[in-house]
Design a protein around this motif. Structure first.
Motif, mmCIF file in Angstrom:
data_model
loop_
_atom_site.group_PDB
_atom_site.id
_atom_site.type_symbol
_atom_site.label_atom_id
_atom_site.label_comp_id
_atom_site.label_asym_id
_atom_site.label_seq_id
_atom_site.Cartn_x
_atom_site.Cartn_y
_atom_site.Cartn_z
ATOM 1 N N ARG A 92 0.837 -1.209 0.000
ATOM 2 C CA ARG A 92 0.000 0.000 0.000
ATOM 3 C C ARG A 92 0.869 1.256 0.000
ATOM 4 O O ARG A 92 0.604 2.204 -0.756
ATOM 5 N N ALA A 93 1.912 1.270 0.848
ATOM 6 C CA ALA A 93 2.802 2.431 0.870
ATOM 7 C C ALA A 93 3.480 2.617 -0.482
ATOM 8 O O ALA A 93 3.649 3.750 -0.971
ATOM 9 N N SER A 99 2.048 6.543 -7.062
ATOM 10 C CA SER A 99 1.090 7.594 -7.435
ATOM 11 C C SER A 99 1.701 8.976 -7.258
ATOM 12 O O SER A 99 1.511 9.871 -8.097
ATOM 13 N N ILE A 100 2.433 9.161 -6.174
ATOM 14 C CA ILE A 100 3.071 10.462 -5.922
ATOM 15 C C ILE A 100 4.126 10.751 -6.979
ATOM 16 O O ILE A 100 4.239 11.875 -7.489
ATOM 17 N N LEU A 124 9.837 8.470 -1.158
ATOM 18 C CA LEU A 124 8.501 8.190 -1.684
ATOM 19 C C LEU A 124 7.774 7.169 -0.821
ATOM 20 O O LEU A 124 6.571 7.306 -0.554
ATOM 21 N N MET A 125 8.502 6.152 -0.353
ATOM 22 C CA MET A 125 7.882 5.170 0.544
ATOM 23 C C MET A 125 7.486 5.811 1.862
ATOM 24 O O MET A 125 6.450 5.489 2.444
ATOM 25 N N ALA A 127 6.593 8.990 2.325
ATOM 26 C CA ALA A 127 5.391 9.786 2.077
ATOM 27 C C ALA A 127 4.179 8.878 1.886
ATOM 28 O O ALA A 127 3.082 9.158 2.398
ATOM 29 N N GLY A 128 4.385 7.767 1.161
ATOM 30 C CA GLY A 128 3.281 6.832 0.968
ATOM 31 C C GLY A 128 2.813 6.204 2.261
ATOM 32 O O GLY A 128 1.615 6.006 2.481
ATOM 33 N N SER A 129 3.759 5.901 3.152
ATOM 34 C CA SER A 129 3.402 5.329 4.445
ATOM 35 C C SER A 129 2.602 6.320 5.283
ATOM 36 O O SER A 129 1.656 5.938 5.986
ATOM 37 N N LEU A 130 2.952 7.605 5.191
ATOM 38 C CA LEU A 130 2.224 8.638 5.930
ATOM 39 C C LEU A 130 0.762 8.690 5.480
ATOM 40 O O LEU A 130 -0.160 8.751 6.304
ATOM 41 N N ILE A 131 0.536 8.639 4.179
ATOM 42 C CA ILE A 131 -0.838 8.710 3.689
ATOM 43 C C ILE A 131 -1.579 7.405 3.966
ATOM 44 O O ILE A 131 -2.791 7.404 4.236
ATOM 45 N N ALA A 132 -0.873 6.274 3.926
ATOM 46 C CA ALA A 132 -1.518 5.004 4.268
ATOM 47 C C ALA A 132 -1.999 5.023 5.722
ATOM 48 O O ALA A 132 -3.092 4.517 6.028
#
Length: 786
Positions: A92-93, A99-100, A124-125, A127-132
């Motif tokens: 998911r992250a 996507s980012i 990027l991972m 930032a992705g983890s933060l949104i997840a």
């Protein structure tokens, strides 16, 4: 609208036993088949204890029992057999990171205003983890990032949520293309339009003081389908506040309630070490051996308590599992990953400190464990190389006049380099090092990422995901008799021990505080139905009240220390200060009084005596140099260790030349100048000569590609040699001529200089002669001060 049946558990029996009793009510007396029931529990530990209580009760009545299904609420919302696999946390992250990376800067400017902070897979991972994490929070109330209700509540951040909604659509497309489900989407769909669980007729919500809103929505739908819902609420005594229809403590009641904890039940300590010792002293007074339990409200103190328990002769055990990245296979696999990417000798040195890894490397190159460490240390501290390639180039050079031990060490280093320059995959590394044991969990994580369709599309994120997966993954062991279990705060209600200590009761941990969030501040959480600081406080106030009410005052202790494991100051939890106004002054003065010294210094012992090993007793010295003599005057014991026994100081962290090697390098350049071209009179030619000698000598020691730190030191040496060239030209013009350089004074000459009974040996840096002024002796110094 149908409502759940709420039942208060007011017995003095352990909570798990009470829950088990409720589950068994109304069942067939001959055989207990509970497979038509789901039990929602707050923690995995709670389900283990209820299972045990069910088996015990069934055994007492000589009946068999088939256990119900135990689930945590967010697990209960997932369909049993989805048509596609669920995306893991790392997938998911990564999907968010992809996507980012595909979005233009303008499309995400409100989310990430600094585009330079999103360069590379790691960022990027992250930032992705933060949104997840944000999506996980929203899902607890049944929301997705694009829902209108979020825009209404967070209207001042409309641009941010609009951009997040667009990004979310791209994220869903990435998962769809990879053939994966987002678990939160399935939960939201299940809560809105649930499929009836196969064979389930009854759901028991077992003492969940923080049931998520989405789970409540799902449970209401089950009620409408005719499934019985029973909510159990622990109430061991008079409660200061009330509860809603789903057993959650009412925030308005419990945030204003008084804590029943007495001042005598609060232990204030200086630091976590003292707190550990005093808590263990508290346990030692238990009436029954082993009838005690430790609860850590602050998980950051776990390491301190574990070491403190071991120091007192006990064995700690964490039922919730240890971090997979902290195990030997996990730790070494992360280091191996770094080493494979960077070839850094510093990382290799850390790897070789793992005995299994060092033994494996020894097998590759036919060396012992100690030899592999020695070989790495030679490359780090003698060659001063930073990478394996630098060391390989340096080892091709063969300095003159090496001691036999130095030559042997360099040969070991050459063998180590040759063994490690071949390509070794992560799977081969884990399999070969542990020979099939100890690394299975790590290999499972590795294989899951290797086969992931997300990382087939984005392979550069796989290594970052591997490190993150190991950090979040758990490894579980079996508890043995006599071990002291360390529990988390939410496990406290389910403990059956007679004596309980709740440690780490500091502000920010009990209750846990949400001070800031990049996208979802505390002020917006309540309106969205997400747990905020006030609801956390109400929950923890309720749980502490239950703990106090369920045990005699002498059997419950709440402790805190004024300083944390990192020596930062800590404040006592607000829950310890929620008392009456008449008691508050005394409590504040007691809990905030200055902390005295916690550590008692051991008495100095004078009866010890160092015994020299027999084979060293007859070792004698036959000469002494000026340097040796000065070392003897400074400390005879250190002189004995270093000069007689040959024990040398060694720093494997050395990254540059020490003063001795720096000076020796310059001495060698000046010696070569004095031997080969002592007649040079031009400052420019002298400078070119000595710098050429310096560079040639540096190559023999550090190779053609020395580390940056050594390069800086060589430039510093050149500055000094340039100054030498100018002074040498002036002295040559004044009539001084070099007669000899590095002249040795031998201790076995016919008439040596004596220091007491010992002949003096040494070396004169330079001897000069002048036709008018005679002979003079020079001693080079390389330090900057006069």
């Amino acid at each position: 609208m149908p409502a759940p049946r709420v039942r208060f558990l007011e017995s003095s029996e352990p909570l798990a036993v009470q829950v088990a009793g409720c589950i068994l009510e109304g069942q067939d007396p001959s055989f207990l088949d509970l497979r038509d029931m789901q039990v929602w529990v707050p923690t995995a530990g709670a389900s283990r204890r209820i299972r045990y209580a069910l088996a015990t009760l069934a055994c007492k009545s000589q009946r068999g029992v088939l256990s119900p299904e135990f689930l945590q609420p967010m697990q209960a919302l997932l369909p049993a057999n989805p048509d596609k696999p669920l995306a893991s946390r790392e997938e998911r992250a990564a999907a968010w990171g992809i996507s980012i990376s595909k979005a233009s800067h303008d499309a995400i400017a409100s989310l990430f205003p600094r585009p330079e902070a999103l360069q590379g897979a790691g960022q990027l991972m992250g930032a992705g983890s933060l949104i997840a994490d944000l999506c996980d929070l929203l899902a607890e109330s049944g929301y997705q990032p694009g829902d209108l209700e979020i825009f209404k509540i967070c209207d001042e951040d409309e641009d941010r949520w609009s951009q997040l909604n667009s990004l979310y659509r791209n994220y869903c497309e990435v998962l769809e293309d990879a053939g994966l489900h987002d678990a939160n989407l399935l939960r939201i769909a299940q809560a809105k339009d649930p499929c009836r669980p196969d064979g389930i007729r009854r759901v028991v919500v077992a003492c969940l003081p923080d049931l998520p809103v989405i789970a409540e929505t799902y449970a209401r739908r089950l009620l409408e389908m005719g499934i019985s819902i029973e909510v159990l609420v622990w109430k061991p005594g008079e409660m200061a506040g009330g509860f809603d229809a789903w057993g959650r403590p009412l925030t308005s009641d419990w945030t204003m309630s008084r804590s029943p904890i007495a001042l005598s039940q609060i232990l204030r300590c200086k630091d976590p070490d003292e707190e550990t010792d005093k808590v263990l002293d508290f346990f030692s007074k238990s009436e029954k051996p082993g009838d005690y339990a430790l609860v850590l409200a602050d998980p950051d103190r776990s390491t301190v308590f574990e070491s403190g328990i071991q120091r007192r002769g006990g064995t700690p055990f964490v039922p919730d599992g240890g971090n997979l990245a902290s195990t030997s296979p996990g730790r070494s696999s992360l280091l191996w990953q770094e080493w494979s990417d960077s070839q850094s000798l510093k990382i290799l040195r850390n790897l070789l400190e793992e005995p299994q890894v060092s033994e494996w490397v020894g097998r590759l190159c036919g060396m012992s464990l100690s030899d592999t460490l020695l070989a790495c240390d030679v490359m780090l501290s003698e060659l001063l190389s930073e990478s394996l390639n630098q060391a390989a180039a340096a080892l091709k050079e063969k300095p003159e006049a090496l001691h036999s031990s130095q030559a042997t060490a360099r040969q070991l280093a050459e063998r180590l380099v040759a063994a490690l320059r071949r390509k070794i995959s992560m799977e081969d590394f884990l399999t070969d090092v542990w020979r099939g044991g100890g690394a299975n969990d790590v290999l499972e994580v590795w294989h899951s990422l290797q086969s992931s369709p997300i990382f087939e599309r984005w392979p550069e994120g796989r290594d970052v995901a591997f490190a993150r997966a190991l950090t979040s993954a758990k490894t579980f062991e079996v508890s043995e008799s006599g071990e002291l279990e360390i529990h988390g705060w939410l496990e406290a209600p389910w403990l059956e021990a007679g004596r309980v200590a709740v440690s780490g009761c500091v502000e920010g941990r009990l209750p846990a505080s949400i001070n800031e969030h990049a996208f979802l501040p505390d002020s917006k959480r309540s309106a969205l139905g997400i747990m905020d600081n006030a609801s956390r406080y109400a929950r923890d106030s309720y749980l502490l009240t239950c703990l106090v009410a369920s045990r005699p005052p002498e059997n419950l202790l709440c402790s805190f220390s004024k300083y944390g494991p990192d020596e930062s100051p800590c404040l006592p939890s607000r829950l310890l200060l929620q008392c009456g106004k008449e008691e508050l002054p005394e409590r504040v003065l007691t809990l905030f009084s200055p902390a005295g010294e916690s550590n008692t210094r051991p008495l100095r012992q004078f009866g010890w005596k160092w015994h020299l090993i027999e084979r060293f007793r007859k070792t004698r010295i036959h000469k002494v140099s000026p340097t040796d003599f000065s070392k003897y005057l400074l400390c005879p014991l250190r002189f004995y260790f270093e000069r007689i026994l040959g024990v040398e100081a060694f720093d494997p962290r050395a990254r540059e030349m020490d003063a001795l090697r720096f000076g020796t390098l310059i001495h060698k350049a000046l010696e070569n100048f004095g031997v080969q071209t002592p007649w040079e009179s031009s400052a420019a030619k002298i400078e070119a000569s000595v710098i050429s000698h310096l560079e040639a000598e540096a190559i023999t020691h550090f190779g053609p590609d020395p580390s940056p730190a050594v390069r800086v030191q060589l430039e510093s040496a050149k500055v000094r040699l340039k100054a030498f060239a100018r002074i040498q030209a002036e002295e040559f013009a004044a009539g001084w001529r070099i007669v000899d350089v590095e002249r040795k004074l031998s201790w076995d000459e016919e008439s040596p200089l004596l220091i007491g009974p010992l002949p003096l040996s040494g070396k004169i840096d330079r001897i000069e002669m002048h036709p008018e002024f005679g002979i003079r002796i020079l001693d080079y110094k390389t330090f900057a001060s006069a």
